[in-house]
Write a protein that holds these residues in place. Structure first.
Motif, PDB file in Angstrom:
ATOM      1  N   GLY A   1      -4.740   6.203  -4.505  1.00 39.77           N
ATOM      2  CA  GLY A   1      -5.383   5.601  -3.064  1.00 39.77           C
ATOM      3  C   GLY A   1      -5.031   4.357  -2.643  1.00 39.77           C
ATOM      4  N   ILE A   2      -6.291   3.856  -3.047  1.00 38.06           N
ATOM      5  CA  ILE A   2      -6.979   3.047  -2.765  1.00 38.06           C
ATOM      6  C   ILE A   2      -5.534   1.350  -3.211  1.00 38.06           C
TER       7      ILE A   2
ATOM      8  N   GLY B   1      -2.071  -2.357  -1.749  1.00 38.68           N
ATOM      9  CA  GLY B   1      -0.486  -2.717  -1.978  1.00 38.68           C
ATOM     10  C   GLY B   1       0.174  -2.863  -0.787  1.00 38.68           C
ATOM     11  N   ALA B   2      -0.108  -1.700   0.480  1.00 37.48           N
ATOM     12  CA  ALA B   2       1.396  -1.697   1.733  1.00 37.48           C
ATOM     13  C   ALA B   2       0.341  -2.986   2.677  1.00 37.48           C
TER      14      ALA B   2
ATOM     15  N   PHE C   1      -4.103 -10.445  -0.616  1.00 38.39           N
ATOM     16  CA  PHE C   1      -4.842 -10.188  -1.889  1.00 38.39           C
ATOM     17  C   PHE C   1      -4.699 -10.211  -3.122  1.00 38.39           C
ATOM     18  N   MET C   2      -3.454  -8.561  -3.028  1.00 36.69           N
ATOM     19  CA  MET C   2      -3.160  -8.449  -4.355  1.00 36.69           C
ATOM     20  C   MET C   2      -2.147  -9.442  -4.982  1.00 36.69           C
TER      21      MET C   2
ATOM     22  N   ASN D   1      -1.681 -11.384 -10.989  1.00 39.43           N
ATOM     23  CA  ASN D   1      -1.997 -11.910  -9.608  1.00 39.43           C
ATOM     24  C   ASN D   1      -3.356 -10.586  -9.701  1.00 39.43           C
ATOM     25  N   VAL D   2      -3.475 -10.008  -9.027  1.00 36.19           N
ATOM     26  CA  VAL D   2      -5.050  -8.817  -8.696  1.00 36.19           C
ATOM     27  C   VAL D   2      -3.947  -7.596  -8.382  1.00 36.19           C
ATOM     28  N   GLY D   3      -2.466  -7.337  -8.185  1.00 38.93           N
ATOM     29  CA  GLY D   3      -2.152  -6.305  -7.820  1.00 38.93           C
ATOM     30  C   GLY D   3      -1.246  -5.842  -9.776  1.00 38.93           C
TER      31      GLY D   3
END
Length: 115
Positions: free
Chosen positions: A49-50, A55-56, A61-62, A71-73
């Motif tokens: 969920g996090i 992502g949404a 940040f992602m 990347n972070v995502g």
């Protein structure tokens, strides 16, 4: 050496199954399973969920580049797969040590040992 025919034990009755289900051994097995499965499921659903919420709602940040085109995502997404494999491994080890011996004992008590 001739094979010896051992008569098979008759299949357990419904009453025997219900009695075993009410037994302390079965309740202990079920309790141990639930104490592992429910927290692991909650952990993974919260972790997932996090990831979805980030992502949404945390696009910047992602999209933060860590190195090259990574990347972070992407790292968190790959972490989802890694987490799945780790949880599976933990469950297999837990089941082999804690659940399977107890389940085998219950089955032997109910049906007799395997021939």
């Amino acid at each position: 050496m001739p094979e010896i025919d051992i008569p098979a034990r008759p299949a357990p009755t419904g009453e025997e199954f219900l009695a075993m289900q009410a037994s302390p051994e079965f309740q202990d097995l079920r309790s141990r399973l639930r104490r592992f499965v429910f927290p692991m499921t909650a952990f993974f659903l919260i972790w997932y969920g996090i990831y979805v919420l980030l992502g949404a709602f945390a696009h910047d940040f992602m999209a933060t580049r860590l190195f090259g085109n990574v990347n972070v995502g992407l790292i968190i997404g790959l972490g989802q797969f890694l987490t799945t494999f780790v949880i599976t491994g933990l469950y297999v080890r837990f089941a082999n040590r804690e659940l399977d011996p107890r389940a085998e004992a219950i089955r032997n008590e109910l049906e007799g040992p395997l021939q």
